[in-house]
Write a protein that holds these residues in place. Structure first.
Motif, PDB file in Angstrom:
ATOM      1  N   GLY A 139     -70.060 146.147  -1.227  1.00 56.21           N
ATOM      2  CA  GLY A 139     -70.038 147.280  -2.145  1.00 56.21           C
ATOM      3  C   GLY A 139     -70.847 147.055  -3.401  1.00 56.21           C
ATOM      4  O   GLY A 139     -70.702 147.792  -4.372  1.00 56.21           O
ATOM      5  N   ASP A 140     -71.733 146.073  -3.380  1.00 57.56           N
ATOM      6  CA  ASP A 140     -72.507 145.730  -4.576  1.00 57.56           C
ATOM      7  C   ASP A 140     -73.914 145.332  -4.149  1.00 57.56           C
ATOM      8  O   ASP A 140     -74.091 144.433  -3.325  1.00 57.56           O
ATOM      9  N   TRP A 141     -74.924 146.008  -4.733  1.00 62.29           N
ATOM     10  CA  TRP A 141     -76.305 145.731  -4.323  1.00 62.29           C
ATOM     11  C   TRP A 141     -76.738 144.328  -4.707  1.00 62.29           C
ATOM     12  O   TRP A 141     -77.472 143.670  -3.969  1.00 62.29           O
ATOM     13  N   SER A 142     -76.323 143.855  -5.891  1.00 65.62           N
ATOM     14  CA  SER A 142     -76.702 142.513  -6.320  1.00 65.62           C
ATOM     15  C   SER A 142     -76.105 141.458  -5.397  1.00 65.62           C
ATOM     16  O   SER A 142     -76.789 140.512  -4.972  1.00 65.62           O
ATOM     17  N   ALA A 143     -74.818 141.634  -5.065  1.00 65.03           N
ATOM     18  CA  ALA A 143     -74.180 140.691  -4.136  1.00 65.03           C
ATOM     19  C   ALA A 143     -74.838 140.765  -2.769  1.00 65.03           C
ATOM     20  O   ALA A 143     -74.995 139.737  -2.094  1.00 65.03           O
ATOM     21  N   ALA A 144     -75.243 141.959  -2.370  1.00 66.27           N
ATOM     22  CA  ALA A 144     -75.902 142.114  -1.072  1.00 66.27           C
ATOM     23  C   ALA A 144     -77.235 141.369  -1.035  1.00 66.27           C
ATOM     24  O   ALA A 144     -77.607 140.785  -0.006  1.00 66.27           O
ATOM     25  N   GLU A 145     -77.954 141.380  -2.138  1.00 64.18           N
ATOM     26  CA  GLU A 145     -79.214 140.634  -2.220  1.00 64.18           C
ATOM     27  C   GLU A 145     -78.955 139.142  -2.013  1.00 64.18           C
ATOM     28  O   GLU A 145     -79.688 138.462  -1.285  1.00 64.18           O
ATOM     29  N   GLU A 146     -77.912 138.633  -2.652  1.00 66.72           N
ATOM     30  CA  GLU A 146     -77.590 137.220  -2.518  1.00 66.72           C
ATOM     31  C   GLU A 146     -77.161 136.890  -1.095  1.00 66.72           C
ATOM     32  O   GLU A 146     -77.545 135.849  -0.543  1.00 66.72           O
ATOM     33  N   VAL A 147     -76.361 137.767  -0.513  1.00 64.30           N
ATOM     34  CA  VAL A 147     -75.914 137.551   0.860  1.00 64.30           C
ATOM     35  C   VAL A 147     -77.112 137.527   1.807  1.00 64.30           C
ATOM     36  O   VAL A 147     -77.198 136.672   2.698  1.00 64.30           O
ATOM     37  N   MET A 148     -78.028 138.471   1.620  1.00 63.84           N
ATOM     38  CA  MET A 148     -79.204 138.515   2.481  1.00 63.84           C
ATOM     39  C   MET A 148     -80.028 137.236   2.345  1.00 63.84           C
ATOM     40  O   MET A 148     -80.452 136.634   3.348  1.00 63.84           O
ATOM     41  N   ALA A 149     -80.272 136.804   1.102  1.00 64.46           N
ATOM     42  CA  ALA A 149     -81.065 135.595   0.877  1.00 64.46           C
ATOM     43  C   ALA A 149     -80.396 134.371   1.506  1.00 64.46           C
ATOM     44  O   ALA A 149     -81.045 133.558   2.168  1.00 64.46           O
TER      45      ALA A 149
END
Length: 226
Positions: free
Chosen positions: A37-47
């Motif tokens: 539910g968070d774009w910043s956290a999603a970026e970290e998860v993807m990386a």
């Protein structure tokens, strides 16, 4: 092509890894956002997901079809950790003075569906689903994996995926319908307080519950990926 890509990845071919990233980075990012539910956290998860994919490329089975379930399985685990970390941060922040309010622009994305209230309700209640329900919906409904691929990603039997998905869909529908009823009652109460009546749906007008039932897979993908 998929088996060839698997073989090249296992051999440490950097061009194959770049190809993997180009093909699936967006899907991994969106999946991570649906779970966190968070774009910043999603970026970290993807990386972190692609970093682990490179580090542990030898663990990729030489045969098995598409590589996306493997990636989404790792992303699901990363998202679980991210949510736990978010919970700890929120607990800490709750003991701090409240920050100045900032504008919320989430409503700007709601217009991509004909029934914006239904989409809002889906967003509001999605977080109330159990973790297993959120994960299976994210994999099967929004990421488009079949039962076998979702089972591979989650490390559970296919039958478990089927039962979880059935329960998740039923519970999501119930929660959304309850939320829409709450909003309708609140609107009617507000209308009475202001001295105006709540107009009943006209002939041929789509009710909100019916609108939810009519939402397609494309609607969900477009509404949650912006």
């Amino acid at each position: 092509m998929s088996e060839d890509l698997r073989a090249r990845l296992r051999a440490g071919d950097r061009d194959a890894f770049a190809e993997l990233y180009e093909q699936h980075a967006r899907a991994v990012h969106l999946h991570a956002h649906r779970l966190t539910g968070d774009w910043s956290a999603a970026e970290e998860v993807m990386a972190d997901t692609f970093l682990d994919a490179w580090r542990h490329r030898a663990r990729l089975e030489p045969e098995g079809g598409a590589v996306l379930p493997w990636l989404l399985g790792m992303a699901t685990n990363k998202a679980r950790n991210a949510r736990r970390g978010t919970g700890r941060r929120l607990a800490f922040l709750s003991r701090r003075p409240a920050p100045e309010p900032v504008p919320d622009f989430a409503e700007e994305t709601a217009g991509r569906l004909d029934d914006a209230r239904t989409l809002d309700a889906v967003r509001e209640v999605y977080g109330r689903l159990r973790r297993a329900e959120r994960e299976v919906l994210a994999l099967c409904v929004w990421s488009g994996l079949d039962y076998a691929e979702a089972a591979q990603a989650l490390g559970v039997p296919v039958g478990t995926v089927r039962s979880r998905l059935s329960r998740a869909r039923a519970r999501l529908r119930r929660l959304v319908e309850e939320r829409l009823v709450e909003e309708r009652l609140a609107d009617e109460s507000e209308g009475r307080a202001e001295g105006r009546g709540e107009p009943s749906p006209g002939r041929g007008e789509v009710r909100r519950g019916d609108a939810f039932a009519a939402l397609t897979l494309t609607d969900f993908q477009e509404g949650t990926s912006r």
